[in-house]
Design an enzyme around this catalytic site. Structure first.
Site, PDB file in Angstrom:
ATOM      1  N   PRO A 161       0.858  -1.209  -0.072  1.00 45.81           N
ATOM      2  CA  PRO A 161      -0.028   0.113  -0.171  1.00 45.81           C
ATOM      3  C   PRO A 161       0.799   1.106   0.130  1.00 45.81           C
ATOM      4  O   PRO A 161       0.518   2.324  -0.626  1.00 45.81           O
ATOM      5  CB  PRO A 161      -0.975  -0.324   1.222  1.00 45.81           C
ATOM      6  CG  PRO A 161      -0.128  -0.961   1.960  1.00 45.81           C
ATOM      7  CD  PRO A 161       0.548  -1.889   1.427  1.00 45.81           C
ATOM      8  N   TYR A 162       2.017   1.263   0.751  1.00 46.00           N
ATOM      9  CA  TYR A 162       2.967   2.314   0.746  1.00 46.00           C
ATOM     10  C   TYR A 162       3.393   2.572  -0.566  1.00 46.00           C
ATOM     11  O   TYR A 162       3.460   3.709  -1.132  1.00 46.00           O
ATOM     12  CB  TYR A 162       3.910   1.840   1.554  1.00 46.00           C
ATOM     13  CG  TYR A 162       4.990   3.007   1.786  1.00 46.00           C
ATOM     14  CD1 TYR A 162       4.905   4.253   2.306  1.00 46.00           C
ATOM     15  CD2 TYR A 162       6.438   2.787   1.340  1.00 46.00           C
ATOM     16  CE1 TYR A 162       5.687   5.214   2.670  1.00 46.00           C
ATOM     17  CE2 TYR A 162       7.505   3.683   1.471  1.00 46.00           C
ATOM     18  CZ  TYR A 162       7.271   5.022   2.273  1.00 46.00           C
ATOM     19  OH  TYR A 162       8.016   5.977   2.251  1.00 46.00           O
ATOM     20  N   VAL A 163       3.777   1.599  -1.627  1.00 50.28           N
ATOM     21  CA  VAL A 163       4.306   1.674  -2.615  1.00 50.28           C
ATOM     22  C   VAL A 163       3.410   2.446  -3.783  1.00 50.28           C
ATOM     23  O   VAL A 163       3.516   3.393  -4.498  1.00 50.28           O
ATOM     24  CB  VAL A 163       4.867   0.352  -3.419  1.00 50.28           C
ATOM     25  CG1 VAL A 163       5.241   0.467  -4.630  1.00 50.28           C
ATOM     26  CG2 VAL A 163       6.170  -0.121  -2.332  1.00 50.28           C
ATOM     27  N   SER A 165       0.738   4.227  -3.085  1.00 50.17           N
ATOM     28  CA  SER A 165       0.320   5.646  -2.953  1.00 50.17           C
ATOM     29  C   SER A 165       1.406   6.593  -3.169  1.00 50.17           C
ATOM     30  O   SER A 165       1.240   7.655  -3.693  1.00 50.17           O
ATOM     31  CB  SER A 165      -0.061   5.778  -1.217  1.00 50.17           C
ATOM     32  OG  SER A 165       0.973   5.378  -0.284  1.00 50.17           O
TER      33      SER A 165
END
Length: 264
Positions: A161-163, A165
């Site tokens: 999810p970090y990547v 976003s």
């Protein structure tokens, strides 16, 4: 001091700790007339304000803290509005706040994905919208710097999810830079690598069961013998915000000691 930010007003999300605070200190050192920092903790904000004021003691930098939970809709817009109300304008914006919690493609919930997209993409979108509107209304040039991540190139499986976003933020950075280049508003992104911040220490212990000496071991394994340092990154940010970086806009710069796409 080279006075790279002489008489500039700077808004920094995530400015009450870690890299954001270091950017505030660097901006004050370089002559910023006003620095607004945004964070959730009043205690951290108080310490950050004092440190930034001390850094700008030679230039009389005015520093304010805006206590806000940026995960709540409308808080990003309020931060922009309060900065303009206090200083009359925004000359430079830094989006340093963000979510860094873990999740893979298979175990990430919709709620976790939305948390990352909100803090890492939507919040920068809204602060950029407000800052650019103010710059255009005044017919004034301006600069924006988005803190992204080396992981936008792909990252580890546990950063799905970090990547997602942050890769979206990289695309937004280029889109906005192109859209507003003739407004003389320069917008760039910095892909930072593994950085030694208090927040990273919490992340390592929370998600990776790191021992107290994790930083020493991690540093020894790096090509330069250390992790990225907040003060060094802050200097790069201030340079990109300043006129000394010339006409550069729409650039996503890798600021790391490892080279994407290179292999042993």
């Amino acid at each position: 001091m080279q006075a790279l930010m002489q008489n500039k007003v700077v808004l920094i999300t995530g400015g009450t700790q870690g890299l954001g605070r270091a950017i505030g200190e660097a901006a004050a050192r370089e002559g910023a007339s006003g620095v607004a920092i945004v964070g959730r903790s009043a205690e951290k904000a108080e310490a950050a304000v004092a440190a930034i004021r001390e850094s700008g003691s030679g230039s009389g930098t005015e520093v304010i803290a805006i206590i806000a939970d940026l995960s709540i809709p409308g808080e990003a817009e309020r931060a922009v509005a309060e900065t303009i109300a206090r200083f009359g304008r925004i000359d430079s914006l830094v989006n340093a706040a963000g979510a860094t919690s873990r999740g893979t493609l298979l175990d990430t919930t919709r709620e976790l994905l939305n948390e990352h997209l909100n803090l890492n993409t939507v919040v920068p979108f809204m602060t950029m919208q407000g800052a650019v509107a103010n710059m255009r209304d005044r017919g004034a040039p301006g600069t924006i710097l988005n803190i992204i991540t080396m992981s936008m190139h792909g990252g580890q499986p546990y950063l799905a999810p970090y990547v997602a976003s942050k890769a979206a933020l990289a695309g937004l950075t280029k889109n906005a830079a192109f859209a507003h280049r003739f407004d003389r508003i320069r917008i760039n992104g910095l892909n930072i690598g593994w950085t030694a911040t208090p927040g990273e220490a919490v992340t390592q212990k929370t998600f990776h069961d790191a021992e107290d000496d994790w930083l020493t071991k991690a540093s020894a394994a790096q090509p330069m013998g250390k992790l990225g340092q907040p003060d060094e990154i802050a200097d790069a940010v201030v340079f990109l915000l300043s006129e000394r970086s010339g006409v550069v806009t729409g650039s996503i710069i890798d600021w790391d000691q490892n080279v994407p796409g290179a292999y042993e």
